[in-house]
Design a protein around this motif. Structure first.
Motif, PDB file in Angstrom:
ATOM      1  N   LEU A 154     -26.643  70.747  32.935  1.00 39.50           N
ATOM      2  CA  LEU A 154     -27.384  70.589  34.327  1.00 39.50           C
ATOM      3  C   LEU A 154     -27.612  69.303  34.407  1.00 39.50           C
ATOM      4  CD1 LEU A 154     -29.501  73.721  34.497  1.00 39.50           C
ATOM      5  CD2 LEU A 154     -27.517  73.290  35.411  1.00 39.50           C
ATOM      6  N   ARG A 155     -27.893  68.553  33.411  1.00 38.41           N
ATOM      7  CA  ARG A 155     -28.293  67.031  33.659  1.00 38.41           C
ATOM      8  C   ARG A 155     -27.304  66.240  34.301  1.00 38.41           C
ATOM      9  NH1 ARG A 155     -31.396  63.454  29.170  1.00 38.41           N
ATOM     10  NH2 ARG A 155     -31.840  61.774  30.497  1.00 38.41           N
ATOM     11  N   GLY A 156     -26.204  66.319  34.409  1.00 36.34           N
ATOM     12  CA  GLY A 156     -24.872  65.877  35.013  1.00 36.34           C
ATOM     13  C   GLY A 156     -24.471  66.438  36.190  1.00 36.34           C
ATOM     14  N   ALA A 157     -25.105  67.629  36.572  1.00 37.81           N
ATOM     15  CA  ALA A 157     -24.536  68.453  37.528  1.00 37.81           C
ATOM     16  C   ALA A 157     -24.956  67.766  39.404  1.00 37.81           C
ATOM     17  CB  ALA A 157     -25.007  69.887  37.502  1.00 37.81           C
ATOM     18  N   GLY A 158     -25.713  66.814  39.073  1.00 30.80           N
ATOM     19  CA  GLY A 158     -26.140  66.336  40.322  1.00 30.80           C
ATOM     20  C   GLY A 158     -27.199  67.231  41.210  1.00 30.80           C
ATOM     21  N   GLY A 159     -27.252  66.901  42.463  1.00 26.29           N
ATOM     22  CA  GLY A 159     -28.051  67.845  43.438  1.00 26.29           C
ATOM     23  C   GLY A 159     -29.048  66.991  43.945  1.00 26.29           C
ATOM     24  N   PRO A 160     -29.840  67.195  44.850  1.00 31.11           N
ATOM     25  CA  PRO A 160     -30.665  66.310  45.431  1.00 31.11           C
ATOM     26  C   PRO A 160     -31.683  65.691  44.735  1.00 31.11           C
ATOM     27  CG  PRO A 160     -31.313  68.634  46.159  1.00 31.11           C
ATOM     28  CD  PRO A 160     -30.157  68.777  45.197  1.00 31.11           C
ATOM     29  N   GLY A 161     -31.822  64.439  44.793  1.00 27.08           N
ATOM     30  CA  GLY A 161     -32.948  63.627  44.147  1.00 27.08           C
ATOM     31  C   GLY A 161     -34.232  63.939  44.660  1.00 27.08           C
ATOM     32  N   GLY A 162     -35.214  63.716  44.171  1.00 21.89           N
ATOM     33  CA  GLY A 162     -36.697  64.041  44.727  1.00 21.89           C
ATOM     34  C   GLY A 162     -37.011  62.633  45.368  1.00 21.89           C
ATOM     35  N   GLN A 163     -37.560  62.967  46.676  1.00 20.43           N
ATOM     36  CA  GLN A 163     -38.086  61.848  47.560  1.00 20.43           C
ATOM     37  C   GLN A 163     -39.656  61.500  47.002  1.00 20.43           C
ATOM     38  OE1 GLN A 163     -37.868  62.755  51.492  1.00 20.43           O
ATOM     39  NE2 GLN A 163     -39.162  61.087  52.148  1.00 20.43           N
ATOM     40  N   GLU A 181     -39.814  77.237  57.659  1.00 23.57           N
ATOM     41  CA  GLU A 181     -39.247  77.840  56.711  1.00 23.57           C
ATOM     42  C   GLU A 181     -39.362  77.514  55.580  1.00 23.57           C
ATOM     43  OE1 GLU A 181     -37.868  77.388  59.824  1.00 23.57           O
ATOM     44  OE2 GLU A 181     -37.848  79.593  60.566  1.00 23.57           O
ATOM     45  N   GLU A 182     -39.124  76.054  55.338  1.00 28.66           N
ATOM     46  CA  GLU A 182     -39.043  75.246  54.100  1.00 28.66           C
ATOM     47  C   GLU A 182     -40.563  75.374  53.634  1.00 28.66           C
ATOM     48  OE1 GLU A 182     -35.727  71.781  53.976  1.00 28.66           O
ATOM     49  OE2 GLU A 182     -37.245  71.537  55.838  1.00 28.66           O
ATOM     50  N   LEU A 183     -41.367  74.967  54.614  1.00 27.60           N
ATOM     51  CA  LEU A 183     -42.731  74.778  54.233  1.00 27.60           C
ATOM     52  C   LEU A 183     -43.659  76.202  53.804  1.00 27.60           C
ATOM     53  CD1 LEU A 183     -43.992  72.270  56.864  1.00 27.60           C
ATOM     54  CD2 LEU A 183     -43.717  71.867  54.600  1.00 27.60           C
ATOM     55  N   ALA A 184     -42.663  77.170  53.820  1.00 30.23           N
ATOM     56  CA  ALA A 184     -43.373  78.527  53.521  1.00 30.23           C
ATOM     57  C   ALA A 184     -43.158  78.823  52.277  1.00 30.23           C
ATOM     58  CB  ALA A 184     -42.672  79.644  54.433  1.00 30.23           C
ATOM     59  N   GLU A 185     -42.218  78.011  51.485  1.00 28.07           N
ATOM     60  CA  GLU A 185     -41.936  78.232  50.018  1.00 28.07           C
ATOM     61  C   GLU A 185     -42.601  76.847  49.347  1.00 28.07           C
ATOM     62  OE1 GLU A 185     -37.947  80.682  49.592  1.00 28.07           O
ATOM     63  OE2 GLU A 185     -37.721  78.707  49.786  1.00 28.07           O
ATOM     64  N   PRO A 186     -42.722  77.086  48.049  1.00 31.28           N
ATOM     65  CA  PRO A 186     -43.028  75.899  47.310  1.00 31.28           C
ATOM     66  C   PRO A 186     -41.709  75.158  47.045  1.00 31.28           C
ATOM     67  CG  PRO A 186     -43.472  77.918  46.093  1.00 31.28           C
ATOM     68  CD  PRO A 186     -42.662  78.193  47.332  1.00 31.28           C
ATOM     69  N   PHE A 187     -42.181  73.795  46.634  1.00 37.63           N
ATOM     70  CA  PHE A 187     -41.091  72.701  46.338  1.00 37.63           C
ATOM     71  C   PHE A 187     -41.067  72.348  44.966  1.00 37.63           C
ATOM     72  CE2 PHE A 187     -42.349  72.294  50.910  1.00 37.63           C
ATOM     73  CZ  PHE A 187     -41.068  72.159  51.713  1.00 37.63           C
ATOM     74  N   THR A 188     -39.821  71.847  44.424  1.00 40.50           N
ATOM     75  CA  THR A 188     -39.703  71.456  43.314  1.00 40.50           C
ATOM     76  C   THR A 188     -40.491  70.074  43.201  1.00 40.50           C
ATOM     77  OG1 THR A 188     -37.664  72.613  43.005  1.00 40.50           O
ATOM     78  CG2 THR A 188     -37.896  70.401  41.589  1.00 40.50           C
ATOM     79  N   PHE A 189     -41.135  69.703  42.147  1.00 40.23           N
ATOM     80  CA  PHE A 189     -41.591  68.401  42.233  1.00 40.23           C
ATOM     81  C   PHE A 189     -41.569  67.957  40.556  1.00 40.23           C
ATOM     82  CE2 PHE A 189     -45.401  70.461  40.141  1.00 40.23           C
ATOM     83  CZ  PHE A 189     -45.920  69.714  39.565  1.00 40.23           C
ATOM     84  N   VAL A 190     -41.535  66.545  40.528  1.00 36.93           N
ATOM     85  CA  VAL A 190     -41.840  65.809  39.442  1.00 36.93           C
ATOM     86  C   VAL A 190     -43.008  64.556  39.623  1.00 36.93           C
ATOM     87  CG1 VAL A 190     -39.563  66.445  38.288  1.00 36.93           C
ATOM     88  CG2 VAL A 190     -40.008  64.242  39.413  1.00 36.93           C
ATOM     89  N   VAL A 191     -43.644  64.315  38.620  1.00 37.48           N
ATOM     90  CA  VAL A 191     -44.411  63.054  38.651  1.00 37.48           C
ATOM     91  C   VAL A 191     -43.757  62.099  37.826  1.00 37.48           C
ATOM     92  CG1 VAL A 191     -46.479  61.968  38.242  1.00 37.48           C
ATOM     93  CG2 VAL A 191     -46.467  64.280  38.846  1.00 37.48           C
ATOM     94  N   ALA A 196     -45.757  58.616  40.531  1.00 35.53           N
ATOM     95  CA  ALA A 196     -45.561  58.853  42.003  1.00 35.53           C
ATOM     96  C   ALA A 196     -44.924  60.376  41.920  1.00 35.53           C
ATOM     97  CB  ALA A 196     -44.433  58.074  42.645  1.00 35.53           C
ATOM     98  N   LEU A 197     -45.626  61.022  42.935  1.00 34.51           N
ATOM     99  CA  LEU A 197     -44.849  62.427  43.140  1.00 34.51           C
ATOM    100  C   LEU A 197     -43.687  62.340  43.905  1.00 34.51           C
ATOM    101  CD1 LEU A 197     -46.102  65.496  43.206  1.00 34.51           C
ATOM    102  CD2 LEU A 197     -46.471  65.200  45.563  1.00 34.51           C
ATOM    103  N   ARG A 198     -42.663  63.136  43.520  1.00 28.84           N
ATOM    104  CA  ARG A 198     -41.105  63.251  43.735  1.00 28.84           C
ATOM    105  C   ARG A 198     -41.185  64.841  44.231  1.00 28.84           C
ATOM    106  NH1 ARG A 198     -37.472  59.106  43.239  1.00 28.84           N
ATOM    107  NH2 ARG A 198     -38.494  57.178  42.171  1.00 28.84           N
ATOM    108  N   LEU A 199     -40.615  64.926  45.504  1.00 30.58           N
ATOM    109  CA  LEU A 199     -40.377  66.257  46.016  1.00 30.58           C
ATOM    110  C   LEU A 199     -39.013  66.449  46.458  1.00 30.58           C
ATOM    111  CD1 LEU A 199     -43.306  66.067  48.321  1.00 30.58           C
ATOM    112  CD2 LEU A 199     -43.293  67.656  46.454  1.00 30.58           C
TER     113      LEU A 199
END
Length: 324
Positions: A154-163, A181-191, A196-199
């Motif tokens: 999964l590390r090299g599988a790509g996917g949307p980077g966090g903003q 519809e997007e805001l009705a669900e939680p988002f993936t995040f990292v610090v 910085a928060l990345r979403l």
């Protein structure tokens, strides 16, 4: 913090006998100004010894990850008002050979929030800035760092980077671009390492959100409308009347400890978003000492789901340092 040298001892496979050898890596300032790293390997089974590297070349990502995971990041901040931004910009370009635009972004980060990295890296930046007459201070960051421990594929599988979202204005722009519809669900995040928060969309992999880097925390976060535009506890206007409704450390890719909450709280406070006092759902991850399986502890039942062995009370998913 005055540490300018850090090291980690890691278990590796011996190339001579196939047994378990010890790889020792470190990063330090040579003559108080030049940033070096070194690595050596020794095997207690066959007495093999190898000095792998010692020099000023760029530190490999896996070595840097190990140092950050074992010791946590350090944070560099200006010691006072920046009276000569040109001098600071020259120091940053000298240390990275970065294009002017990138160096300006580093300078903005230094002024607004500080730079983060290993203790030796931050001591190096401090020395460069001091050489240009700019005073800075090195302090501890927000707890430990977490590296990716999920499936390697999964590390090299790509996917949307966090903003990255660092300010109230950036959050306002980000939330305005989301659908109901997007805001009705939680988002993936990292610090990220810089605090910085990345979403990213909810079903994104955390490792993709983080760009594969180490993080200070990771999980899922949901936003909701507050009662209206108002001020947060620090007297700042809440961005667009939004607040954090739910937030967790549920990330099976990074398995962060519940002790990562202060990094999340600092990232949200930086934006000016009202938030709970702790994770609304605190995931408890433990690695089984018998079968090495990673467990999500439920209802305080500290037993491995794979082999039923007892699980430790303290977080142990990724002990990078053999001395830990």
């Amino acid at each position: 913090m005055t540490v300018t040298e850090q090291g980690v001892r890691m278990a590796v496979r011996c190339g001579d006998c196939g047994g378990t050898a010890v790889r020792s890596v470190g990063q330090f300032l040579m003559h108080g100004r030049d940033l070096w790293w070194d690595a050596e390997r020794s095997c207690p089974h066959c007495d093999a010894y190898l000095c792998e590297h010692s020099g000023p070349e760029a530190i490999p990502a896996d070595v840097r990850e190990a140092l950050l995971t074992a010791h946590g990041p350090a944070r560099l901040r200006l010691a006072g008002p920046l009276t000569d931004p040109v001098a600071a910009l020259r120091a940053l370009r000298e240390g990275t050979s970065a294009p002017l635009q990138e160096a300006r972004a580093l300078l903005a980060e230094l002024r607004d929030f500080g730079l983060s990295g290993t203790a030796a890296e931050m001591a190096y930046w401090k020395a460069l800035l001091a050489g240009r007459g700019v005073a800075a201070e090195v302090a501890d960051g927000f707890g430990r760092a977490y590296r990716y421990v999920g499936p390697p594929e999964l590390r090299g599988a790509g996917g949307p980077g966090g903003q990255p979202v660092r300010t109230a204005d950036e959050f306002t722009a980000w939330v305005a671009a989301r659908t109901a519809e997007e805001l009705a669900e939680p988002f993936t995040f990292v610090v990220d390492l810089g605090g910085a928060l990345r979403l990213a969309p909810r079903r994104s992999e955390h490792v993709a959100c983080a760009g594969g880097d180490v993080v200070l925390s990771a999980g899922e976060i949901g936003f909701r409308r507050s009662a209206g535009d108002r001020a947060d506890g620090g007297g700042r206007e809440v961005p667009g009347g939004w607040e954090v409704g739910t937030v967790s450390n549920h990330s099976t890719g990074y398995c962060p400890d519940t002790a990562s909450w202060p990094a999340v709280a600092a990232a949200l406070a930086r934006i000016g978003l009202p938030h709970p006092d702790a994770f609304t759902y605190a995931a408890v991850f433990r690695r089984c000492p018998r079968c090495a399986g990673c467990n999500l502890v439920r209802e305080e039942h500290y037993a491995c789901a794979l082999c039923d062995a007892d699980l430790p009370e303290r977080w142990n998913v990724d002990p990078a340092d053999l001395g830990a």
